[in-house]
Scaffold this active site. Sequence first.
Site, short mmCIF file in Angstrom:
data_model
loop_
_atom_site.label_atom_id
_atom_site.label_comp_id
_atom_site.label_asym_id
_atom_site.label_seq_id
_atom_site.Cartn_x
_atom_site.Cartn_y
_atom_site.Cartn_z
N THR A 154 0.85 -1.19 0.00
CA THR A 154 0.00 0.00 0.00
C THR A 154 0.89 1.24 0.00
O THR A 154 2.01 1.19 0.51
CB THR A 154 -0.86 -0.04 1.27
OG1 THR A 154 -1.78 -1.11 1.14
CG2 THR A 154 -1.60 1.25 1.53
N ARG A 182 -13.72 -7.64 -1.03
CA ARG A 182 -13.05 -7.29 0.23
C ARG A 182 -12.61 -5.81 0.22
O ARG A 182 -12.10 -5.30 -0.77
CB ARG A 182 -11.82 -8.20 0.41
CG ARG A 182 -11.04 -7.99 1.69
CD ARG A 182 -9.83 -7.09 1.51
NE ARG A 182 -8.99 -7.03 2.69
CZ ARG A 182 -7.98 -6.18 2.84
NH1 ARG A 182 -7.70 -5.32 1.88
NH2 ARG A 182 -7.27 -6.16 3.94
N VAL A 183 -12.81 -5.14 1.34
CA VAL A 183 -12.33 -3.76 1.52
C VAL A 183 -11.40 -3.74 2.73
O VAL A 183 -11.71 -4.33 3.77
CB VAL A 183 -13.52 -2.79 1.74
CG1 VAL A 183 -13.03 -1.40 2.12
CG2 VAL A 183 -14.38 -2.72 0.48
N GLY A 184 -10.28 -3.07 2.59
CA GLY A 184 -9.31 -2.99 3.68
C GLY A 184 -9.48 -1.73 4.51
O GLY A 184 -10.52 -1.05 4.45
N ASP A 185 -8.45 -1.41 5.25
CA ASP A 185 -8.49 -0.25 6.15
C ASP A 185 -8.23 1.07 5.44
O ASP A 185 -8.66 2.13 5.91
CB ASP A 185 -7.46 -0.42 7.27
CG ASP A 185 -6.04 -0.55 6.70
OD1 ASP A 185 -5.86 -1.32 5.72
OD2 ASP A 185 -5.13 0.11 7.22
N THR A 204 -0.45 1.07 6.95
CA THR A 204 -0.28 -0.03 6.01
C THR A 204 -0.13 -1.32 6.81
O THR A 204 0.35 -1.30 7.93
CB THR A 204 0.96 0.18 5.11
OG1 THR A 204 1.22 -1.04 4.41
CG2 THR A 204 2.21 0.55 5.90
N GLY A 205 -0.55 -2.41 6.22
CA GLY A 205 -0.44 -3.69 6.92
C GLY A 205 -1.69 -4.51 6.71
O GLY A 205 -2.45 -4.28 5.76
N1 ASP Z 1 -3.64 -2.19 4.55
C1 ASP Z 1 -3.84 -2.67 3.20
C2 ASP Z 1 -5.13 -3.44 3.15
O1 ASP Z 1 -5.39 -4.20 4.07
C3 ASP Z 1 -2.75 -3.53 2.69
C4 ASP Z 1 -1.36 -3.00 2.84
O2 ASP Z 1 -1.10 -2.09 3.60
O3 ASP Z 1 -0.49 -3.50 2.15
O4 ASP Z 1 -5.84 -3.34 2.17
#
Ligand code: ASP
Length: 272
Positions: A154, A182-185, A204-205
């Site tokens: 990200t 799917r939706v992330g943070d 990120t994560g």
């Molecule tokens: N945080 C991002 C997500 O879960 C992924 C990432 O940071 O690489 O969509």
Amino acid sequence: MASKARLLVHGGAGNILPANANEHATRPALLAALQAGWGVLQQGGAALEAAQTAVVVLEDAGVFTAGKGAVQDTNGNVSLDAALMNGVDQRAGAVACVPWLRNPILAARLVLDQTKHVLMVGGGATDFLRFQQAAFEARDYFSPAQNAVVKQGTVGAVALDNSGGLAAATSTGGTAAKLPGRVGDSPLIGAGTYANQTCAVSATGQGEFFIRSVFAHRVAVAIEHGMSVNDATASALAEVARLGGEGGAIVIDAGGNACALFNTKGMYRGVI
Ligand code: ASP
């Protein structure tokens, strides 16, 4: 004139080791993003413009799992999440799970500027963005980062401008092997992205853990209660870890105090 402007960027946290095989590609992209955003700040531009400008460069680089380099879902499609937030007035724009967008952060900006909404998803978001002439790309434009070492990639930016304004921007293709839908943070205000008059946060994560801990808002509240930027970020990351997740964040406050912390092996990051 003394400048208090400052800009941080990240290109994702994960199993990233010093001087890994991707560094020859990621380092120039991070530098280019810092320089582009810094140019905006030096000309007296707002933090929001600087953060957005830096993220566009990272989206276009193709070496992070955002924009051009976005990972595919389990159906082999690309769907993008992004958000940006302006600290001064706490206005925000975001898109989630929109397929084939060239620059998701610019789509988020359109939501901020052209609607009274914060987050748009699904067919309605696509229709709105096509109407606004956002750029969509064909499948062959996207080149998912190939190196298996990089699980997260990200991208994000946080900026402080010369007027003391703060902003945060985050953009992602999500996590590897994500289910369609799917939706992330990243596009969720208060989870992966947040800015107010106190601080700006881009995370990120493993997004699910950042959502469950309401990560970015947690950092902001801790800073408002007097914690240092570093301690507030470390404590919110400890909560992510307590839930079983990992990742990192870049954070800056109105005094220019900043940190880039992670509980993964590494995190692509830079500051100017
Ligand atoms: N945080 C991002 C997500 O879960 C992924 C990432 O940071 O690489 O969509």
